[in-house]
Design a protein around this motif. Structure first.
Motif, PDB file in Angstrom:
ATOM      1  N   VAL A  58       0.843  -1.209   0.000  1.00 58.92           N
ATOM      2  CA  VAL A  58       0.000   0.000   0.000  1.00 58.92           C
ATOM      3  C   VAL A  58       0.867   1.243   0.000  1.00 58.92           C
ATOM      4  O   VAL A  58       0.587   2.217  -0.722  1.00 58.92           O
ATOM      5  N   SER A  59       1.919   1.248   0.794  1.00 58.04           N
ATOM      6  CA  SER A  59       2.842   2.393   0.813  1.00 58.04           C
ATOM      7  C   SER A  59       3.473   2.614  -0.554  1.00 58.04           C
ATOM      8  O   SER A  59       3.628   3.752  -1.009  1.00 58.04           O
ATOM      9  N   ALA A  60       3.832   1.525  -1.222  1.00 56.47           N
ATOM     10  CA  ALA A  60       4.419   1.629  -2.560  1.00 56.47           C
ATOM     11  C   ALA A  60       3.409   2.213  -3.539  1.00 56.47           C
ATOM     12  O   ALA A  60       3.761   3.039  -4.392  1.00 56.47           O
ATOM     13  N   PHE A  61       2.169   1.781  -3.434  1.00 53.62           N
ATOM     14  CA  PHE A  61       1.121   2.321  -4.306  1.00 53.62           C
ATOM     15  C   PHE A  61       0.931   3.811  -4.061  1.00 53.62           C
ATOM     16  O   PHE A  61       0.901   4.616  -5.011  1.00 53.62           O
ATOM     17  N   LEU A  62       0.813   4.213  -2.802  1.00 51.00           N
ATOM     18  CA  LEU A  62       0.610   5.631  -2.495  1.00 51.00           C
ATOM     19  C   LEU A  62       1.771   6.481  -2.989  1.00 51.00           C
ATOM     20  O   LEU A  62       1.588   7.634  -3.381  1.00 51.00           O
ATOM     21  N   GLN A 105      -4.253  12.711  -6.607  1.00 54.11           N
ATOM     22  CA  GLN A 105      -4.677  11.320  -6.581  1.00 54.11           C
ATOM     23  C   GLN A 105      -4.738  10.789  -5.152  1.00 54.11           C
ATOM     24  O   GLN A 105      -5.654  10.044  -4.791  1.00 54.11           O
ATOM     25  N   LYS A 106      -3.768  11.191  -4.320  1.00 55.83           N
ATOM     26  CA  LYS A 106      -3.777  10.734  -2.935  1.00 55.83           C
ATOM     27  C   LYS A 106      -5.017  11.220  -2.198  1.00 55.83           C
ATOM     28  O   LYS A 106      -5.646  10.468  -1.445  1.00 55.83           O
ATOM     29  N   SER A 107      -5.367  12.467  -2.409  1.00 58.05           N
ATOM     30  CA  SER A 107      -6.539  12.997  -1.721  1.00 58.05           C
ATOM     31  C   SER A 107      -7.823  12.337  -2.210  1.00 58.05           C
ATOM     32  O   SER A 107      -8.820  12.284  -1.484  1.00 58.05           O
ATOM     33  N   THR A 108      -7.776  11.811  -3.433  1.00 62.64           N
ATOM     34  CA  THR A 108      -8.942  11.107  -3.981  1.00 62.64           C
ATOM     35  C   THR A 108      -9.042   9.692  -3.458  1.00 62.64           C
ATOM     36  O   THR A 108     -10.138   9.195  -3.185  1.00 62.64           O
ATOM     37  N   VAL A 109      -7.895   9.028  -3.317  1.00 59.46           N
ATOM     38  CA  VAL A 109      -7.912   7.610  -2.959  1.00 59.46           C
ATOM     39  C   VAL A 109      -7.986   7.383  -1.453  1.00 59.46           C
ATOM     40  O   VAL A 109      -8.444   6.328  -1.007  1.00 59.46           O
ATOM     41  N   GLN A 110      -7.568   8.364  -0.653  1.00 66.69           N
ATOM     42  CA  GLN A 110      -7.562   8.190   0.791  1.00 66.69           C
ATOM     43  C   GLN A 110      -8.729   8.943   1.426  1.00 66.69           C
ATOM     44  O   GLN A 110      -9.085  10.048   1.026  1.00 66.69           O
ATOM     45  N   ALA A 111      -9.309   8.318   2.432  1.00 64.22           N
ATOM     46  CA  ALA A 111     -10.436   8.931   3.130  1.00 64.22           C
ATOM     47  C   ALA A 111     -10.464   8.426   4.564  1.00 64.22           C
ATOM     48  O   ALA A 111      -9.782   7.458   4.917  1.00 64.22           O
ATOM     49  N   SER A 112     -11.259   9.078   5.399  1.00 65.96           N
ATOM     50  CA  SER A 112     -11.375   8.647   6.787  1.00 65.96           C
ATOM     51  C   SER A 112     -12.124   7.325   6.862  1.00 65.96           C
ATOM     52  O   SER A 112     -12.939   6.996   5.993  1.00 65.96           O
ATOM     53  N   ARG A 113     -11.861   6.599   7.909  1.00 64.72           N
ATOM     54  CA  ARG A 113     -12.449   5.265   8.060  1.00 64.72           C
ATOM     55  C   ARG A 113     -13.762   5.362   8.856  1.00 64.72           C
ATOM     56  O   ARG A 113     -13.878   4.868   9.977  1.00 64.72           O
ATOM     57  N   TRP A 169     -12.224  -0.112  -8.650  1.00 63.59           N
ATOM     58  CA  TRP A 169     -11.794   1.036  -7.869  1.00 63.59           C
ATOM     59  C   TRP A 169     -10.958   0.621  -6.670  1.00 63.59           C
ATOM     60  O   TRP A 169     -11.238  -0.378  -6.019  1.00 63.59           O
ATOM     61  N   ILE A 170      -9.949   1.428  -6.366  1.00 63.59           N
ATOM     62  CA  ILE A 170      -9.109   1.233  -5.188  1.00 63.59           C
ATOM     63  C   ILE A 170      -9.322   2.417  -4.248  1.00 63.59           C
ATOM     64  O   ILE A 170      -9.419   3.573  -4.685  1.00 63.59           O
ATOM     65  N   ARG A 171      -9.413   2.120  -2.965  1.00 62.69           N
ATOM     66  CA  ARG A 171      -9.606   3.172  -1.962  1.00 62.69           C
ATOM     67  C   ARG A 171      -8.947   2.730  -0.669  1.00 62.69           C
ATOM     68  O   ARG A 171      -8.970   1.552  -0.323  1.00 62.69           O
ATOM     69  N   VAL A 172      -8.363   3.676   0.054  1.00 59.97           N
ATOM     70  CA  VAL A 172      -7.704   3.388   1.326  1.00 59.97           C
ATOM     71  C   VAL A 172      -8.397   4.209   2.407  1.00 59.97           C
ATOM     72  O   VAL A 172      -8.422   5.445   2.343  1.00 59.97           O
ATOM     73  N   LEU A 173      -8.941   3.536   3.396  1.00 57.77           N
ATOM     74  CA  LEU A 173      -9.679   4.196   4.470  1.00 57.77           C
ATOM     75  C   LEU A 173      -8.891   4.094   5.767  1.00 57.77           C
ATOM     76  O   LEU A 173      -8.548   3.001   6.217  1.00 57.77           O
TER      77      LEU A 173
END
Length: 363
Positions: free
Chosen positions: A68-72, A79-87, A162-166
């Motif tokens: 995940v770190s490599a992807f980010l 793109q980071k602000s799009t893919v990452q969000a609060s859980r 779609w990929i998303r990180v919460l």
């Protein structure tokens, strides 16, 4: 009739080979992203995103964090602000079986990513899933490409996922990676070194397809082994297993977080040893998509609780007919449904949930 394999043997890498491949891929992506960037995109890892150094004996959880770190690291700030969000629960629940034309998803879709970024997403899946789980997920997405070719509809496509990180990826906190689209919603939750895929929705259309002369059936085991169980039942057991009311769709699918079902069907305590083995074989199909390191304790618990497990059925016991089945234990609920009015046995919806532990709630 000889059923096609889910995947040809030549596409099944050995466990250690797969782990080594994950290490090489994630390390290379991370190094390249930090050093040179990707196609001129400014790269870097968020300050609050932990990274993990890979070693040959690293756990699946640390490998997933590394991937995940490599992807980010391959993403631009936008793109980071799009893919990452609060859980939040609202964000966790934002998945569906429906195609994009009928449901609004969040995150980044695969067809908007560079080849390097796409490879980084697949590296996450390889780290988190077993070999069989990875093959199953990519088999489902490939089927959607087959559906696109057959229908010409842009609602479908093998890269419409779609990929998303919460939450904040770390080695100690709780966070979730979501990967999904039409007929697929994989929720990978990590709580320290503990991982779960619950809830995960598996679907497929077409259920079987052929590419380059090779036949594929991503949900073959989940289908065939269920018929093996029901066809092993005696008349008394079958009467108990068959639901009184018609059920033709999964009940605990998208939008049903937090809900439960009463136990129904035949209790496995009435099964012979051979029948219990068949049922455990079926359950294994649902638990084994999670990486082997993490699925072992879940499989042990499933075996320990087999006498408290229920098997329910609706439909014919002939394998060429559409059916619904459910497996419930103290640990999990499994549902599987052919879509009777939308393709029959060629169209499947299914769900795996863990009792009290969806999105790692019990960890």
């Amino acid at each position: 009739m000889v059923l096609p394999k889910r995947y040809p043997d030549r596409l099944r890498p050995a466990r250690r080979t797969r782990r080594a491949a994950v290490a090489v891929t994630t390390a290379a992506l991370l190094a390249t992203a930090l050093a040179t960037g990707d196609a001129g995109v400014g790269l870097g890892i968020r300050d609050d995103t932990a990274t993990v150094a890979y070693s040959a004996e690293a756990t699946a959880a640390s490998e997933t964090l590394t991937a995940v770190s490599a992807f980010l690291a391959t993403l631009s700030s936008t793109q980071k602000s799009t893919v990452q969000a609060s859980r939040t629960q609202a964000n966790l629940s934002q998945w569906s079986n429906l195609p994009d034309g009928l449901f609004t998803r969040a995150g980044l879709r695969m067809d908007t990513l560079t080849s390097t970024q796409q490879a980084a997403v697949l590296a996450i899946l390889r780290a988190a899933l077993s070999d069989e789980g990875y093959e199953q997920v990519t088999g489902i997405t490939t089927a959607d490409g087959v559906l696109h070719t057959a229908t010409g509809s842009d609602d479908y496509g093998s890269d419409h996922y779609w990929i998303r990180v919460l939450g904040t990826p770390s080695s100690t906190g709780q966070w979730t990676v979501q990967y999904g689209g039409h007929h697929l919603a994989v929720n990978i939750t990590l709580t320290g070194d503990t991982m779960t895929l619950a809830p995960t929705l598996f679907g497929v259309q077409p259920a079987t397809y052929t590419l380059n002369g090779v036949s594929y059936e991503p949900l073959a085991g989940e289908t065939d082994k269920a018929f093996a169980v029901v066809q092993s039942l005696n008349s008394t057991q079958l009467d108990a297993a068959v639901l009184d009311t018609a059920v033709t769709e999964i009940v605990l699918g998208a939008g049903q977080d937090g809900k439960t079902l009463a136990y129904e069907g035949v209790k496995a305590s009435t099964f012979t040893t051979a029948q219990k083995t068949l049922l455990l074989d079926l359950i294994t199909e649902w638990i084994s998509p999670l990486n082997d390191e993490q699925n072992a304790s879940k499989l042990e618990s499933a075996a320990a609780n087999i006498d408290s497990t229920y098997f329910a059925w609706y439909g014919s016991t002939s394998s060429d007919q559409p059916i619904y089945y459910r497996v419930q234990s103290p640990d999990f609920t499994i549902e599987f449904a052919h879509q009777r009015n939308m393709g029959g046995i060629s169209h499947i919806h299914a769900i795996y949930r863990e009792s009290g532990n969806d999105y790692g709630a019990g960890d």
